[in-house]
Structure formats: C-alpha cells, structure tokens
Design an enzyme around this catalytic site. Structure first.
Site, PDB file in Angstrom:
ATOM      1  CG  ASP A  22      -2.262   0.631   0.976  1.00 27.03           C
ATOM      2  OD1 ASP A  22      -2.313   1.868   1.102  1.00 27.03           O
ATOM      3  OD2 ASP A  22      -3.236  -0.069   0.656  1.00 27.03           O
ATOM      4  CG  HIS A  71      -5.177   3.763   1.648  1.00 23.51           C
ATOM      5  ND1 HIS A  71      -4.922   2.458   1.291  1.00 23.51           N
ATOM      6  CD2 HIS A  71      -6.511   3.935   1.506  1.00 23.51           C
ATOM      7  CE1 HIS A  71      -6.052   1.871   0.934  1.00 23.51           C
ATOM      8  NE2 HIS A  71      -7.030   2.744   1.055  1.00 23.51           N
ATOM      9  CB  SER A 115      -9.292  -0.540   1.319  1.00 28.43           C
ATOM     10  OG  SER A 115      -9.507   0.763   1.803  1.00 28.43           O
TER      11      SER A 115
END
Length: 578
Positions: free
Chosen positions: A108, A176, A498
């Site tokens: 990520d 994130h 997610s």
C-alpha cells in the site's frame, strides 16, 4: 544484475511489462536492450526502452502484459479531534486471541512506523520489515533490486533516535496504509477506547512506488492521481510470501488497492499469483471489493432479436482529462462498435479483428481503439478505447452482434472513480459486476463494506457477481465510519471496502493464531478460512445467499467456533475446540 539493468526498474526511460515465459523470450529477442528484473513461477517482469511504448502497444504486446494501474479503495478520511473520548471498541474474541505470531502484510502507501498503534508496551516496533520501493540505496531486498528494506532492528534503532527519519526515512504521507494496518491490528489505546481486531499481530509492509508517468499517460489517467503499477504489487506479494517463509510464520496478505482494468473474472497476472499463494498452507489473501457501486461506471447490454444493436450512451463531463474504457463481448459471438460524438458526428467503426489499433484525432482530442478477438486466459472479445481530452456531452456507442442467433451479451467498464472526472457516467448504468480486480478471482477472499450503526450496505460498495456469475463478494465487514489510527498519532473515521478488507485480515489472523500458532490445525489454508468465515456469517432473513451485495453475509466471530468444529470433525473425525 548490473547497475544499468537495475536503473531500468525505476527509470521513466523504460517501460515495464508482465509476461509468461514464452512471451518473455520473444520480447528479449525483439529488443536487445530489454532486461528481466523478476522471474517467479512462469511470471516475469521485463523492461524495454519507453520509446517502444507506442500508441498500438496493446495489440503489439497484449493488454494483460501492460501493467494495470491500481488506485486506493478508501474514501477521503474525515479528521476527528484527537481528544475525543469513549470511541467504540472493535470486537474481540472472547477467548483472548490477538493474532500472536501471525504476520499481516500490506502492499500500500506505507506505514507511519512511529505511531503508537504499531508499538509494543516496551516501545519497540511490531513491524517485522518495511520494503519502501520509492527509496533508492544499496539496501534493497536481494531478489528485487530496487527500493530499500528496513528490518525490525533498524526500525527499533530509529525509534530510539532523536531523529528517527534520519535512520528510517520511510513515511506514509497519504495515510492509507497506516489506516489499514491500524484497523486490522493496531495496539490498544485505553484513553480513546481503541483496539485493532488482532492487536498483537506482527506487521510486514511494502510501500509501493508511484506508477511511472508514461503508463499513466498511456491509459489517460490524470497526472495527479494516486496510482500504482501491477508489476510492483506482484513484487510485493512475492516479497511478503518469502519474508513469511524466512521467519516460519503464517501470513495474511491484505490488498486495499484495485483496478477496473480486467475482464472481471480474476485472470490478470496479479490475480492468478495471489490465487497461487493462497493455496499454500498458512497463507490467506483478502482483497477489497471496490467502491464503484452507484457511480455509473458499468453498462451491461443484451441484444435480443428482433433488435440488431444497442445504443450505449455515455455522458462525458466538462474538462475531462481523459480515460480508458473497456468493452468485453461474450463469446462465441463477435461484436463491432460504431462511435458517434455528441453532435452526431461519426468517428469510427471498430471491427472484431485481431491486433487492430485505430487512431482518431479531432482538434485537441484523440481516441485510440484497440480490438482483440481474445486475450490470454479469457475467451471474450475485448475492445479498449483510450480518450484524451474528449469532447464533453453524450456520446453514442452503437454495438452490433455479428451472429444474431448467438447470445449478444456485453459489458462496458469505465476506470475506477479515482481516475475519472466526476460526472462521466453511463446514462443507463448497471450497478452489478462492478467488483474491481483482483476481487473477482474465485480463490481469494473478497470483502465488502457495511455500516454496523444502521446495518446498511456502504452506498458505493462494488457489487457482484463476476461476468461468469461466480458469487462475489464473499463476506461483509464494517467499513463505514470505522475508527482508525492515522498519521501523527491522530484518530479518524474512515470508509471504504479496503477498510472492511483490513478488518477481515484481522479476523483471519485470529483464526491463524488458533490453527497454526497454537497448533490446533497446522494445515489451515485460505480455502478453509474462507469456508469458516462464510459459513459462520450472519444472514438477513429476507435475503437469499450468496448475493451480489452482501456475499455470504456479515462476518460473525461468535459463530466461528461451531463451524470449525463441524468442518474438522468431518475432515479428521475429531473435534477441536476454538
């Protein structure tokens, strides 16, 4: 590998391709300056000079050989005051499972390794390793030859330093990856009432390098979009698997990025690699369904006699930078498309021919159409249309099936909304079959999101099934307004599929602790884990299951023990207790 070959991996002067062994040999023979940076299980990553990446590269190299572009699958976070009190606690297994001696791997945007959510009580790090693909020095992982690897010892040295970033300069500037790691396994924070699902797991992190500019330009993705390449994600998967082997620990791979650049059956190189890894004992792979529902990004057509065509209308918003649109036609029929501008002008006819590229220019606009009868691992005809600076308004795509006595079903997909100007939508969209890759692969665990506060599905959650009508998603988990650690020791509320995939990753870590760490079922695999979480899910009485919205239902850890007992008593004629 020489330094010159290593340079090609990160240089904008070289284009990247993903191939099998047969195609690799052909490319190496055709391009003397080509080099191979990764070779794993009949999968290779090759680099050639970028000037060979011409407008007709899809038919020259194949659509699947050009790395797909992946985006983040979480909505923009809303920051909350750090002094909030009495925030809700994530559920915990009554028997005290915490994910001990289980790895959760994230591929990520990196991780804020200084965050208290990833520290033990003694102040040392719970992160086994960070591979930052975006930082170049000589300390790269042996197999991959780019980026920089920071092990647990180095991270702990940095944490003791007055200036940690001088020792480990890896940062998650987007947040994130930090969010996903926090939801799945962040350490308890009594002051704010927070705990990750499995708050004693060990983290392994791959920070993806940004996609090269040439490939964003090739697919008409806006330059400021957060975008990652499929080949770098593939490298991350292999890295995490081999890292887990080196420390002999079970591994959950959690992927919170996705793409619409696929046939929606799960056949891209990354999807098949993840499926291969998921078949290994002690491995689990959970992926996100995507946030493409109710965005008008999918059209489904079924031309039924006496009709001979379908008029597909696409509204293109003002000031659209560009985008790539895919058409997939159901075999054995063949299709052609006539393209008309908003003022009724005829642009081109796209026939069902093999290896055909059409380039059309009008003022500042360009359209490139690539037609293929079939793609590797797929029997469907597909057409890729790449628009750059398109004329705004309602475009018409007249779709014809050549054989009127054969099924004339087809799909159009726009890119994920992250790569698209708001307002560019189909006038009559179909919200089903919007799960992003790699979520359509049947072997993987695909998670979608709901709001536990009112028991409703996340409005933008992508919906199944696959185009072959295989059930997807698999499981539903909290993914709306979920509390999560964020950058600089803040807490925020986050939404997206997610988030739900990271929640499921934590649940899988609890099960792997019971099965492998504690020795109750050392043969535990992704297939068995999938069976446990789907059979134990809570189902709504007025719904039929599996369904394209909720999958097999909402994850329910309280029911998992009885499901495990029944499964294992059948498989081994003995009963284990969770």
């Amino acid at each position: 590998m020489t330094e010159a070959e290593r340079f090609k991996i990160v240089s904008e002067k070289y284009a990247d391709f993903i191939t099998n062994d047969d195609a690799r040999a052909a490319i190496l023979n055709a391009y003397p300056d080509a080099s191979v940076s990764l070779n794993f299980n009949n999968l290779s990553v090759i680099h050639i000079p970028v000037e060979n990446m011409t407008f007709d590269s899809i038919h020259r190299f194949g659509f699947s050989s050009i790395p797909a572009c992946f985006g983040l699958l979480t909505s923009n976070p809303d920051s909350y005051d750090y002094n909030l009190k009495n925030l809700p606690v994530s559920f915990k297994a009554d028997d005290g499972y915490t994910g001990k001696d289980v790895l959760i791997g994230f591929i990520d945007t990196g991780i804020d390794y200084r965050n208290k959510a990833f520290l033990k009580e003694d102040g040392t790090s719970r992160i086994l390793s960070i591979w930052d693909q975006s930082i170049e020095n000589q300390n790269n992982p042996t197999r991959f030859l780019y980026g920089t690897e920071y092990n647990n010892e180095t991270i702990n040295k940095a944490l003791k330093s007055v200036n940690p970033l001088e020792i480990v300069p890896s940062m998650d500037v987007i947040g994130h990856g930090t969010i996903l790691a926090g939801v799945s396994g962040g350490s308890k924070n009594a002051e704010y009432g927070f705990s990750g699902v499995a708050d004693n797991v060990t983290f392994a992190v791959v920070k993806l390098k940004p996609a090269k500019e040439y490939i964003k330009s090739f697919f008409s993705i806006p330059p400021d979009s957060i975008c990652f390449q499929e080949n770098d994600i593939i490298s991350g998967v292999i890295y995490l698997h081999e890292l887990a082997l080196s420390v002999n620990k079970p591994l959950v791979i959690c992927l919170g990025v996705g793409t619409s650049q696929s046939d929606h059956t799960g056949n891209r190189f990354l999807s098949r690699l993840l499926a291969t890894v998921s078949e290994i004992k002690g491995r689990a792979v959970v992926v996100s369904a995507g946030n493409e529902g109710n965005r008008g990004s999918h059209y489904y057509g079924n031309i039924k006699p006496p009709a001979s065509f379908d008029d597909v209308v696409l509204n293109i918003a003002e000031n659209t930078y560009g985008f790539t649109m895919q058409f997939w036609g159901t075999a054995p029929n063949w299709f052609w498309i006539d393209v008309y501008t908003p003022d009724g002008g005829f642009i081109t006819r796209i026939p069902p021919t093999t290896n055909n590229s059409i380039l059309y220019s009008l003022e500042n606009m360009t359209i490139i159409a690539d037609s293929q009868i079939k793609e590797p691992y797929s029997t469907e005809q597909f057409i890729v249309l790449r628009f750059n600076k398109p004329i705004p308004g309602q475009w018409h795509f007249y779709v014809y099936g050549i054989k009127g006595d054969l099924p004339m079903r087809f799909h159009f997909w726009l890119p994920i909304h992250n790569f698209l100007t708001y307002g560019t939508t189909f006038v009559e969209p179909n919200n089903n079959t919007t799960i992003v890759a790699p979520g359509n692969n049947v072997s993987l665990i695909c998670a979608t999101a709901y709001n536990p506060a009112n028991n409703t599905l996340y409005y933008y959650a992508s919906k199944g099934n696959t185009i072959t009508n295989m059930p997807k998603p698999d499981i539903t988990a909290p993914g709306v307004n979920v509390l999560s650690p964020y950058l600089n020791n803040q807490f925020i509320r986050v939404t997206g599929t997610s988030v739900s995939s990271s929640y499921i990753a934590g649940v899988l870590a609890l099960l792997l602790e019971w099965g492998i760490t504690n020795g109750n079922f050392p043969q535990m695999s992704n297939a068995l884990l999938k069976k446990i979480i789907t059979q134990s899910a809570t189902r709504r009485p007025n719904e039929s299951y599996p369904n394209p919205d909720w999958g097999y239902g909402v994850v329910d850890i309280n029911q998992m023990g009885s499901v495990i007992n029944s499964i294992i008593s059948v498989q081994e004629n003995s009963i284990f207790r969770l």
